[in-house]
Design a protein around this motif. Sequence first.
Motif, PDB file in Angstrom:
ATOM      1  N   PHE A  57       0.867  -1.174   0.000  1.00 23.46           N
ATOM      2  CA  PHE A  57       0.000   0.000   0.000  1.00 23.46           C
ATOM      3  C   PHE A  57       0.904   1.223   0.000  1.00 23.46           C
ATOM      4  O   PHE A  57       1.739   1.371   0.884  1.00 23.46           O
ATOM      5  CB  PHE A  57      -0.894  -0.016   1.250  1.00 23.46           C
ATOM      6  N   GLU A  58       0.780   2.063  -1.007  1.00 22.29           N
ATOM      7  CA  GLU A  58       1.619   3.254  -1.128  1.00 22.29           C
ATOM      8  C   GLU A  58       0.750   4.486  -1.353  1.00 22.29           C
ATOM      9  O   GLU A  58      -0.166   4.460  -2.157  1.00 22.29           O
ATOM     10  CB  GLU A  58       2.579   3.134  -2.321  1.00 22.29           C
ATOM     11  N   VAL A  59       1.066   5.546  -0.642  1.00 25.07           N
ATOM     12  CA  VAL A  59       0.407   6.833  -0.847  1.00 25.07           C
ATOM     13  C   VAL A  59       1.494   7.830  -1.223  1.00 25.07           C
ATOM     14  O   VAL A  59       2.460   8.008  -0.492  1.00 25.07           O
ATOM     15  CB  VAL A  59      -0.330   7.303   0.423  1.00 25.07           C
ATOM     16  N   GLU A  60       1.337   8.431  -2.393  1.00 24.14           N
ATOM     17  CA  GLU A  60       2.291   9.422  -2.882  1.00 24.14           C
ATOM     18  C   GLU A  60       1.540  10.670  -3.286  1.00 24.14           C
ATOM     19  O   GLU A  60       0.303  10.688  -3.325  1.00 24.14           O
ATOM     20  CB  GLU A  60       3.070   8.846  -4.066  1.00 24.14           C
ATOM     21  N   GLU A  65      -1.548   3.566  -4.425  1.00 20.22           N
ATOM     22  CA  GLU A  65      -1.426   2.260  -5.068  1.00 20.22           C
ATOM     23  C   GLU A  65      -1.635   1.171  -4.029  1.00 20.22           C
ATOM     24  O   GLU A  65      -1.069   1.204  -2.947  1.00 20.22           O
ATOM     25  CB  GLU A  65      -0.029   2.115  -5.681  1.00 20.22           C
ATOM     26  N   PHE A  66      -2.500   0.208  -4.361  1.00 18.36           N
ATOM     27  CA  PHE A  66      -2.745  -0.967  -3.539  1.00 18.36           C
ATOM     28  C   PHE A  66      -2.462  -2.164  -4.427  1.00 18.36           C
ATOM     29  O   PHE A  66      -3.114  -2.351  -5.448  1.00 18.36           O
ATOM     30  CB  PHE A  66      -4.200  -0.966  -3.044  1.00 18.36           C
TER      31      PHE A  66
END
Length: 72
Positions: A57-60, A65-66
């Motif tokens: 799980f990425e937060v930019e 993005e999961f």
Amino acid sequence: MDLVELKEKETIRREDAAARLRAIADELASGNDIVLERDHLRFVARVPDEVQLKIEFEVEDDGTEFEIELTW
């Protein structure tokens, strides 16, 4: 070098994404193979009883993005 690689990226409604994930999960749960059909080609992956599951799980700044990955 990959023997076969199929990548797909499209924009779909979240309900449709959920339905697609459910269909994949149902195939895994029932012990069936994973089957993908694209451009008159049929890809079959035999899935063993145990797999490795990776969830990212990425937060930019430009989005989230999961990612779910199964390997065996």
